[in-house]
Design a protein around this motif. Structure first.
Motif, mmCIF file in Angstrom:
data_model
loop_
_atom_site.group_PDB
_atom_site.id
_atom_site.type_symbol
_atom_site.label_atom_id
_atom_site.label_comp_id
_atom_site.label_asym_id
_atom_site.label_seq_id
_atom_site.Cartn_x
_atom_site.Cartn_y
_atom_site.Cartn_z
ATOM 1 N N PRO A 73 -2.852 -64.124 -0.808
ATOM 2 C CA PRO A 73 -1.620 -63.623 -1.409
ATOM 3 C C PRO A 73 -1.580 -63.916 -2.905
ATOM 4 C CG PRO A 73 -1.182 -65.626 -0.170
ATOM 5 C CD PRO A 73 -2.643 -65.346 -0.031
ATOM 6 N N SER A 74 -1.126 -62.968 -3.676
ATOM 7 C CA SER A 74 -0.969 -63.196 -5.119
ATOM 8 C C SER A 74 -0.063 -62.114 -5.681
ATOM 9 C CB SER A 74 -2.318 -63.164 -5.844
ATOM 10 O OG SER A 74 -2.766 -61.833 -5.967
ATOM 11 N N VAL A 75 0.403 -62.351 -6.889
ATOM 12 C CA VAL A 75 1.260 -61.371 -7.557
ATOM 13 C C VAL A 75 0.480 -60.076 -7.772
ATOM 14 C CG1 VAL A 75 2.461 -60.876 -9.723
ATOM 15 C CG2 VAL A 75 2.714 -63.127 -8.646
ATOM 16 N N THR A 76 -0.775 -60.201 -8.190
ATOM 17 C CA THR A 76 -1.584 -59.008 -8.455
ATOM 18 C C THR A 76 -1.751 -58.176 -7.179
ATOM 19 O OG1 THR A 76 -2.771 -60.209 -10.159
ATOM 20 C CG2 THR A 76 -3.811 -58.206 -9.340
ATOM 21 N N THR A 77 -2.045 -58.846 -6.058
ATOM 22 C CA THR A 77 -2.215 -58.122 -4.790
ATOM 23 C C THR A 77 -0.896 -57.465 -4.377
ATOM 24 O OG1 THR A 77 -3.596 -59.996 -4.198
ATOM 25 C CG2 THR A 77 -3.281 -58.342 -2.515
ATOM 26 N N ALA A 78 0.199 -58.200 -4.564
ATOM 27 C CA ALA A 78 1.506 -57.648 -4.181
ATOM 28 C C ALA A 78 1.822 -56.400 -5.012
ATOM 29 C CB ALA A 78 2.594 -58.710 -4.365
ATOM 30 N N ILE A 79 1.524 -56.461 -6.304
ATOM 31 C CA ILE A 79 1.795 -55.306 -7.173
ATOM 32 C C ILE A 79 0.929 -54.115 -6.749
ATOM 33 C CG2 ILE A 79 1.523 -54.427 -9.536
ATOM 34 C CD1 ILE A 79 2.333 -57.254 -10.525
ATOM 35 N N TRP A 80 -0.340 -54.392 -6.475
ATOM 36 C CA TRP A 80 -1.252 -53.318 -6.060
ATOM 37 C C TRP A 80 -0.782 -52.694 -4.742
ATOM 38 C CZ3 TRP A 80 -4.925 -54.680 -1.929
ATOM 39 C CH2 TRP A 80 -5.645 -53.570 -1.491
ATOM 40 N N GLN A 81 -0.483 -53.543 -3.754
ATOM 41 C CA GLN A 81 -0.066 -53.010 -2.450
ATOM 42 C C GLN A 81 1.265 -52.266 -2.565
ATOM 43 O OE1 GLN A 81 -0.011 -56.177 0.408
ATOM 44 N NE2 GLN A 81 -2.246 -56.226 0.590
ATOM 45 N N GLY A 82 2.169 -52.798 -3.397
ATOM 46 C CA GLY A 82 3.463 -52.138 -3.585
ATOM 47 C C GLY A 82 3.277 -50.760 -4.211
ATOM 48 N N ALA A 83 2.442 -50.689 -5.240
ATOM 49 C CA ALA A 83 2.195 -49.396 -5.899
ATOM 50 C C ALA A 83 1.623 -48.394 -4.895
ATOM 51 C CB ALA A 83 1.237 -49.591 -7.076
ATOM 52 N N MET A 84 0.695 -48.872 -4.051
ATOM 53 C CA MET A 84 0.083 -47.980 -3.058
ATOM 54 C C MET A 84 1.117 -47.526 -2.025
ATOM 55 S SD MET A 84 -2.951 -47.346 -3.857
ATOM 56 C CE MET A 84 -2.549 -47.442 -5.553
ATOM 57 N N ALA A 85 1.964 -48.449 -1.579
ATOM 58 C CA ALA A 85 3.003 -48.084 -0.599
ATOM 59 C C ALA A 85 3.923 -47.017 -1.190
ATOM 60 C CB ALA A 85 3.804 -49.314 -0.190
ATOM 61 N N GLY A 86 4.286 -47.190 -2.459
ATOM 62 C CA GLY A 86 5.148 -46.207 -3.122
ATOM 63 C C GLY A 86 4.475 -44.843 -3.191
ATOM 64 N N ILE A 87 3.218 -44.848 -3.592
ATOM 65 C CA ILE A 87 2.489 -43.573 -3.740
ATOM 66 C C ILE A 87 2.317 -42.888 -2.376
ATOM 67 C CG2 ILE A 87 0.174 -42.648 -4.223
ATOM 68 C CD1 ILE A 87 0.121 -44.587 -6.659
ATOM 69 N N PHE A 88 1.927 -43.664 -1.355
ATOM 70 C CA PHE A 88 1.678 -43.028 -0.056
ATOM 71 C C PHE A 88 2.996 -42.591 0.599
ATOM 72 C CE2 PHE A 88 -2.473 -45.466 -0.150
ATOM 73 C CZ PHE A 88 -3.236 -44.337 -0.409
ATOM 74 N N ALA A 89 4.067 -43.351 0.381
ATOM 75 C CA ALA A 89 5.370 -42.914 0.915
ATOM 76 C C ALA A 89 5.757 -41.591 0.255
ATOM 77 C CB ALA A 89 6.433 -43.983 0.658
ATOM 78 N N GLN A 90 5.554 -41.498 -1.050
ATOM 79 C CA GLN A 90 5.894 -40.251 -1.762
ATOM 80 C C GLN A 90 5.032 -39.095 -1.261
ATOM 81 O OE1 GLN A 90 3.712 -39.254 -4.798
ATOM 82 N NE2 GLN A 90 4.879 -37.356 -5.092
ATOM 83 N N GLN A 91 3.713 -39.357 -1.131
ATOM 84 C CA GLN A 91 2.814 -38.271 -0.710
ATOM 85 C C GLN A 91 3.136 -37.799 0.710
ATOM 86 O OE1 GLN A 91 -1.287 -39.360 -1.417
ATOM 87 N NE2 GLN A 91 -1.018 -39.308 -3.637
ATOM 88 N N SER A 92 3.688 -38.710 1.528
ATOM 89 C CA SER A 92 4.005 -38.308 2.905
ATOM 90 C C SER A 92 5.197 -37.356 2.954
ATOM 91 C CB SER A 92 4.310 -39.543 3.760
ATOM 92 O OG SER A 92 5.591 -40.060 3.438
ATOM 93 N N MET A 93 5.925 -37.234 1.820
ATOM 94 C CA MET A 93 7.114 -36.369 1.822
ATOM 95 C C MET A 93 6.860 -35.019 1.167
ATOM 96 S SD MET A 93 10.199 -39.069 1.048
ATOM 97 C CE MET A 93 9.387 -39.987 -0.244
ATOM 98 N N ILE A 94 5.659 -34.811 0.600
ATOM 99 C CA ILE A 94 5.436 -33.532 -0.071
ATOM 100 C C ILE A 94 5.151 -32.455 0.973
ATOM 101 C CG2 ILE A 94 4.672 -34.474 -2.294
ATOM 102 C CD1 ILE A 94 1.830 -34.132 -1.437
ATOM 103 N N THR A 95 5.490 -31.239 0.639
ATOM 104 C CA THR A 95 5.325 -30.155 1.640
ATOM 105 C C THR A 95 4.168 -29.261 1.246
ATOM 106 O OG1 THR A 95 7.015 -28.972 0.411
ATOM 107 C CG2 THR A 95 7.702 -30.103 2.415
#
Ligand SMILES: Cc1cc2nc3c(=O)[nH]c(=O)nc-3n(C[C@H](O)[C@H](O)[C@H](O)COP(=O)(O)OP(=O)(O)OC[C@H]3O[C@@H](n4cnc5c(N)ncnc54)[C@H](O)[C@@H]3O)c2cc1C
Length: 297
Positions: free
Chosen positions: A275-297
């Motif tokens: 666990p680290s701040v860098t890993t958390a930031i990376w995983q958070g950014a990825m979660a945001g991107i994949f959540a967004q991509q899951s909503m595109i039509t």
């Protein structure tokens, strides 16, 4: 209805919000302001933010997010989640119900302090968890390591890069004869007995008191207490988990989606590794991107 609700607005959650806000997706971040490293005076190893107070890094992030009109930061606790993909509902501690198509869980974990006097008081100061976080600052000094299981041997090997002066405290664990021989070969003393108290002097020195034998003074003590998720929302949802050396982490796929469609997870809550701040930031950014991509039509 929001596009995404993020539960936990620290390093992982704010990184997710940044990506979503930049994609102009409507997002609410709920946060209770208790990030895991709040006990540490400075945070290390984060590119561009090295040696800053953790709260200063988060304050700067929040300030930058204010640029994005689609992001709403709310100081509130999420109490429950119901519904399903495209129609989730999150109830806050204030009784407000917020609807969203996707949910990102980034509420982190809590370090559970053992019932040893002085442990909680020294946490983040003279008792620390990670050499990457604070090892450089105490390199070459006398380090102590509280044994937490066979995985602690990896720490012993790792610590050689920072110091040649290490003492291991068995703290009631049954340390095998093979490990004892390995430690002896490395000239690492092993102190048997259970830790009964940890006294602190000058902020960065720990006197370890034991139920057998004399006190041992070290400059810094490394320890890995058990952890537990900061909230139980994942339990109510029945999300799949994996075991880690100190607790559990939410199971996610490579797109950071949990076992429930539409619910993503990031940061320490969903990190079975380091666990680290860098890993958390990376995983958070990825979660945001994949959540967004899951909503595109
Ligand atoms: C003593 C110590 C020192 C450390 N030093 C470093 C370091 O120097 N460098 C480094 O890279 N890492 C360091 N770490 C690790 C770092 O703190 C974590 O990896 C990081 O904080 C994880 O970020 P996160 O966003 O996943 O979770 P957290 O930062 O723990 O944030 C979780 C957030 O969720 C909120 N929350 C919890 N429940 C709810 C709820 N129900 N509703 C709404 N919000 C909720 C919490 O209040 C918190 O703000 C350190 C850890 C410790 C314990």
């Amino acid at each position: 209805m929001d596009d995404v609700i993020i539960i936990g607005g620290s390093f992982a959650g704010l990184a997710a919000a940044l990506q979503l806000g930049r994609a102009r997706r409507k997002v609410t971040v709920l946060d209770t302001g208790l990030q895991r490293n709040r006990f540490a005076g400075r945070s290390h190893g984060v590119l561009g933010h090295d040696d800053k107070p953790p709260s200063a890094i988060l304050a700067e992030a929040r300030q930058q997010l204010a640029r994005y009109p689609a992001i709403k930061l709310v100081n509130a606790r999420a109490d429950s989640i119901s519904g399903a993909i495209d129609n989730f509902s999150v109830l806050t501690g204030e009784g407000e119900s917020i609807g969203a198509r996707r949910v990102i869980l980034s509420y982190g974990v809590v370090d559970q302090m053992p019932d040893v006097p002085g442990y909680a008081e020294g946490w983040g100061k003279s008792i620390i968890p990670c050499p990457y976080c604070d090892g450089f600052e105490v390199a070459g000094q006398h380090w102590g390591l509280v044994w937490s299981g066979p995985q602690s041997m990896n720490q012993v090997r790792l610590f050689h890069d920072w110091t040649d002066r290490l003492t291991v405290f068995a703290d009631g664990h049954d340390v095998t004869s093979e490990i004892r021989a390995d430690l002896a070969g490395r000239q690492v003393p092993l102190v048997d007995g259970r830790i009964t108290e940890i006294a602190h002097r000058w902020g960065h020195s720990a006197t370890v008191k034991l139920d057998t034998g004399p006190d041992v003074i070290v400059d810094i003590l490394f320890a890995h207490p058990r952890t537990k998720p900061s909230a139980s929302l994942h339990e109510t949802l029945g999300l799949a988990t994996v075991n880690t050396p100190t607790g559990i982490a939410l199971k996610t796929d490579e797109r950071r989606e949990t076992s429930t469609p539409g619910i993503y997870a990031a940061g320490d809550l969903a990190n079975p590794g380091i666990p680290s701040v860098t890993t958390a930031i990376w995983q958070g950014a990825m979660a945001g991107i994949f959540a967004q991509q899951s909503m595109i039509t």
